[in-house]
Motif scaffolding. Structure first.
Motif, PDB file in Angstrom:
ATOM      1  N   ASP A   1     -17.169  67.836 -12.990  1.00  0.00           N
ATOM      2  CA  ASP A   1     -16.980  68.487 -11.691  1.00  0.00           C
ATOM      3  C   ASP A   1     -16.656  67.460 -10.610  1.00  0.00           C
ATOM      4  O   ASP A   1     -15.809  67.697  -9.740  1.00  0.00           O
ATOM      5  CB  ASP A   1     -18.237  69.266 -11.296  1.00  0.00           C
ATOM      6  N   PHE A   2     -17.330  66.326 -10.662  1.00  0.00           N
ATOM      7  CA  PHE A   2     -17.063  65.265  -9.685  1.00  0.00           C
ATOM      8  C   PHE A   2     -15.626  64.769  -9.795  1.00  0.00           C
ATOM      9  O   PHE A   2     -14.928  64.621  -8.784  1.00  0.00           O
ATOM     10  CB  PHE A   2     -18.036  64.098  -9.904  1.00  0.00           C
ATOM     11  N   LEU A   3     -15.174  64.534 -11.006  1.00  0.00           N
ATOM     12  CA  LEU A   3     -13.819  64.029 -11.216  1.00  0.00           C
ATOM     13  C   LEU A   3     -12.769  65.029 -10.733  1.00  0.00           C
ATOM     14  O   LEU A   3     -11.790  64.646 -10.083  1.00  0.00           O
ATOM     15  CB  LEU A   3     -13.600  63.712 -12.695  1.00  0.00           C
ATOM     16  N   ARG A   4     -12.969  66.314 -11.036  1.00  0.00           N
ATOM     17  CA  ARG A   4     -11.972  67.313 -10.620  1.00  0.00           C
ATOM     18  C   ARG A   4     -11.949  67.441  -9.097  1.00  0.00           C
ATOM     19  O   ARG A   4     -10.876  67.538  -8.494  1.00  0.00           O
ATOM     20  CB  ARG A   4     -12.271  68.663 -11.274  1.00  0.00           C
ATOM     21  N   ALA A   5     -13.120  67.390  -8.474  1.00  0.00           N
ATOM     22  CA  ALA A   5     -13.172  67.456  -7.008  1.00  0.00           C
ATOM     23  C   ALA A   5     -12.493  66.232  -6.390  1.00  0.00           C
ATOM     24  O   ALA A   5     -11.773  66.348  -5.390  1.00  0.00           O
ATOM     25  CB  ALA A   5     -14.623  67.550  -6.541  1.00  0.00           C
ATOM     26  N   ALA A   6     -12.714  65.065  -6.998  1.00  0.00           N
ATOM     27  CA  ALA A   6     -12.101  63.843  -6.482  1.00  0.00           C
ATOM     28  C   ALA A   6     -10.585  63.889  -6.610  1.00  0.00           C
ATOM     29  O   ALA A   6      -9.857  63.468  -5.704  1.00  0.00           O
ATOM     30  CB  ALA A   6     -12.657  62.629  -7.233  1.00  0.00           C
TER      31      ALA A   6
ATOM     32  N   GLN B   1      -2.316  69.924  -7.314  1.00  0.00           N
ATOM     33  CA  GLN B   1      -3.402  70.594  -8.014  1.00  0.00           C
ATOM     34  C   GLN B   1      -3.032  70.801  -9.491  1.00  0.00           C
ATOM     35  O   GLN B   1      -1.889  71.080  -9.831  1.00  0.00           O
ATOM     36  CB  GLN B   1      -3.679  71.949  -7.374  1.00  0.00           C
ATOM     37  N   ILE B   2      -4.024  70.633 -10.356  1.00  0.00           N
ATOM     38  CA  ILE B   2      -3.779  70.855 -11.775  1.00  0.00           C
ATOM     39  C   ILE B   2      -4.721  71.948 -12.274  1.00  0.00           C
ATOM     40  O   ILE B   2      -5.796  72.163 -11.702  1.00  0.00           O
ATOM     41  CB  ILE B   2      -3.963  69.575 -12.610  1.00  0.00           C
ATOM     42  N   SER B   3      -4.305  72.611 -13.329  1.00  0.00           N
ATOM     43  CA  SER B   3      -5.122  73.689 -13.887  1.00  0.00           C
ATOM     44  C   SER B   3      -6.352  73.107 -14.563  1.00  0.00           C
ATOM     45  O   SER B   3      -6.402  71.920 -14.915  1.00  0.00           O
ATOM     46  CB  SER B   3      -4.303  74.481 -14.908  1.00  0.00           C
ATOM     47  N   VAL B   4      -7.343  73.963 -14.751  1.00  0.00           N
ATOM     48  CA  VAL B   4      -8.565  73.541 -15.437  1.00  0.00           C
ATOM     49  C   VAL B   4      -8.237  73.062 -16.845  1.00  0.00           C
ATOM     50  O   VAL B   4      -8.772  72.043 -17.316  1.00  0.00           O
ATOM     51  CB  VAL B   4      -9.577  74.702 -15.488  1.00  0.00           C
ATOM     52  N   LEU B   5      -7.325  73.772 -17.535  1.00  0.00           N
ATOM     53  CA  LEU B   5      -6.970  73.402 -18.898  1.00  0.00           C
ATOM     54  C   LEU B   5      -6.333  72.012 -18.945  1.00  0.00           C
ATOM     55  O   LEU B   5      -6.715  71.170 -19.769  1.00  0.00           O
ATOM     56  CB  LEU B   5      -6.011  74.436 -19.495  1.00  0.00           C
ATOM     57  N   LYS B   6      -5.384  71.766 -18.049  1.00  0.00           N
ATOM     58  CA  LYS B   6      -4.719  70.467 -18.040  1.00  0.00           C
ATOM     59  C   LYS B   6      -5.710  69.361 -17.679  1.00  0.00           C
ATOM     60  O   LYS B   6      -5.683  68.270 -18.257  1.00  0.00           O
ATOM     61  CB  LYS B   6      -3.554  70.470 -17.054  1.00  0.00           C
ATOM     62  N   PHE B   7      -6.591  69.649 -16.727  1.00  0.00           N
ATOM     63  CA  PHE B   7      -7.610  68.672 -16.348  1.00  0.00           C
ATOM     64  C   PHE B   7      -8.483  68.326 -17.543  1.00  0.00           C
ATOM     65  O   PHE B   7      -8.740  67.146 -17.817  1.00  0.00           O
ATOM     66  CB  PHE B   7      -8.473  69.213 -15.207  1.00  0.00           C
ATOM     67  N   MET B   8      -8.964  69.328 -18.257  1.00  0.00           N
ATOM     68  CA  MET B   8      -9.853  69.075 -19.391  1.00  0.00           C
ATOM     69  C   MET B   8      -9.133  68.298 -20.499  1.00  0.00           C
ATOM     70  O   MET B   8      -9.740  67.456 -21.162  1.00  0.00           O
ATOM     71  CB  MET B   8     -10.415  70.395 -19.930  1.00  0.00           C
ATOM     72  N   GLN B   9      -7.848  68.572 -20.687  1.00  0.00           N
ATOM     73  CA  GLN B   9      -7.079  67.824 -21.686  1.00  0.00           C
ATOM     74  C   GLN B   9      -6.958  66.356 -21.291  1.00  0.00           C
ATOM     75  O   GLN B   9      -7.137  65.461 -22.127  1.00  0.00           O
ATOM     76  CB  GLN B   9      -5.697  68.452 -21.847  1.00  0.00           C
ATOM     77  N   GLN B  10      -6.654  66.112 -20.016  1.00  0.00           N
ATOM     78  CA  GLN B  10      -6.555  64.730 -19.535  1.00  0.00           C
ATOM     79  C   GLN B  10      -7.893  64.022 -19.662  1.00  0.00           C
ATOM     80  O   GLN B  10      -7.961  62.857 -20.086  1.00  0.00           O
ATOM     81  CB  GLN B  10      -6.086  64.703 -18.079  1.00  0.00           C
ATOM     82  N   LEU B  11      -8.959  64.711 -19.295  1.00  0.00           N
ATOM     83  CA  LEU B  11     -10.292  64.128 -19.362  1.00  0.00           C
ATOM     84  C   LEU B  11     -10.654  63.774 -20.796  1.00  0.00           C
ATOM     85  O   LEU B  11     -11.134  62.659 -21.072  1.00  0.00           O
ATOM     86  CB  LEU B  11     -11.311  65.099 -18.770  1.00  0.00           C
ATOM     87  N   GLU B  12     -10.404  64.690 -21.701  1.00  0.00           N
ATOM     88  CA  GLU B  12     -10.721  64.427 -23.113  1.00  0.00           C
ATOM     89  C   GLU B  12      -9.907  63.254 -23.649  1.00  0.00           C
ATOM     90  O   GLU B  12     -10.450  62.373 -24.338  1.00  0.00           O
ATOM     91  CB  GLU B  12     -10.445  65.676 -23.946  1.00  0.00           C
ATOM     92  N   ASN B  13      -8.621  63.220 -23.331  1.00  0.00           N
ATOM     93  CA  ASN B  13      -7.771  62.123 -23.822  1.00  0.00           C
ATOM     94  C   ASN B  13      -8.241  60.772 -23.282  1.00  0.00           C
ATOM     95  O   ASN B  13      -8.294  59.784 -24.028  1.00  0.00           O
ATOM     96  CB  ASN B  13      -6.312  62.366 -23.412  1.00  0.00           C
ATOM     97  N   ASN B  14      -8.570  60.730 -21.994  1.00  0.00           N
ATOM     98  CA  ASN B  14      -8.991  59.461 -21.402  1.00  0.00           C
ATOM     99  C   ASN B  14     -10.360  59.021 -21.903  1.00  0.00           C
ATOM    100  O   ASN B  14     -10.601  57.826 -22.103  1.00  0.00           O
ATOM    101  CB  ASN B  14      -8.991  59.562 -19.867  1.00  0.00           C
ATOM    102  N   MET B  15     -11.252  59.974 -22.109  1.00  0.00           N
ATOM    103  CA  MET B  15     -12.577  59.632 -22.640  1.00  0.00           C
ATOM    104  C   MET B  15     -12.461  59.113 -24.082  1.00  0.00           C
ATOM    105  O   MET B  15     -13.140  58.151 -24.460  1.00  0.00           O
ATOM    106  CB  MET B  15     -13.509  60.837 -22.571  1.00  0.00           C
TER     107      MET B  15
END
Length: 251
Positions: free
Chosen positions: A100-105, A114-128
């Motif tokens: 939540d912090f990362l998406r708000a930032a 703005q990016i969709s929740v799905l795209k955000f989660m994909q980026q987050l998973e890939n980077n993690m």
């Protein structure tokens, strides 16, 4: 997106003690610079002053980024310009999970992108995955209960998600074992491009073996006293800071 610092002086507001005594520094697009120096010389103060930390007051000089007068910008405005600070001691924030912090930032620093929740989660998973971070860290409260290595990887994760134009990384290598250092370095190198620049603040040459800088600066008593190529860090590893401290005293 050049960073230009000219004759920068800054004091600690609470004591009026001057910490920065005339910093001159230019970081062009696409370059990685490193600042090295002994404890108490003002390296972290410089990083925090660039980002507008309120404990310090600029008494002279200027900071410009991409033509903007940074000193006239608030902290959030500086972030929107593309400045990012990876902190030496990341704060723990209970009640706010990491994702939540990362998406708000991301929304706050790039409101028109703005990016969709799905795209955000994909980026987050890939980077993690790239940073070899456990998936459950995304749902944990920000830095709460994190090990030192997890906090530093999390700072790099934030950088990779936000994709700043200039990242200032304050002792991002402190407290890391060799495996964590390699992962953190991999994250920094992943962003290197003509549109990304970085300022690495470190005590040790070890980080610079993995993230090879374009320029190394030596900072003593609030001033940059010498600049050179990566070999300057190797010289420091062998001889220490004494020669530069003596030269500063003579001047």
């Amino acid at each position: 997106m050049t960073l230009e610092i000219r004759n920068l002086h800054a004091i600690i507001k609470a004591t009026d003690q001057e910490i920065l005594s005339g910093i001159n520094l230019t970081i062009p697009d696409g370059e990685v610079h490193a600042i090295m120096g002994p404890n108490g010389t003002g390296k972290s103060t410089l990083a925090q002053t660039i980002m507008g930390y309120p404990a310090y007051q600029v008494t002279a000089g200027s900071i410009k980024f991409d033509g903007h007068d940074v000193l006239q910008q608030s902290v959030d405005q500086r972030a929107k310009l593309g400045l990012f600070l990876g902190m030496q001691y990341p704060a723990e924030i209970s009640g706010v999970n990491n994702a939540d912090f990362l998406r708000a930032a991301m929304h706050a620093t790039a409101p028109n992108n703005q990016i969709s929740v799905l795209k955000f989660m994909q980026q987050l998973e890939n980077n993690m995955n790239y940073l070899e971070m456990d998936a459950e860290i995304a749902e944990r409260y920000l830095n709460v209960g994190f090990s030192g290595g997890e906090k530093k990887r999390n700072e790099i994760l934030q950088m990779m998600m936000l994709q700043p134009k200039l990242a200032i990384l304050d002792e991002i290598d402190s407290g890391l074992d060799i495996d964590a250092l390699k992962v953190v370095s991999k994250g920094i190198n992943h962003l290197r491009s003509k549109k990304f620049s970085a300022l690495l603040i470190t005590h040790y040459e070890r980080l610079l073996e993995y993230v090879v800088p374009d320029v190394v600066h030596i900072m003593v008593a609030g001033k940059i006293v010498k600049s050179g190529g990566p070999q300057l860090a190797q010289q420091l590893e062998q001889s220490g800071y004494h020669q530069f401290e003596v030269a500063k005293e003579l001047n």
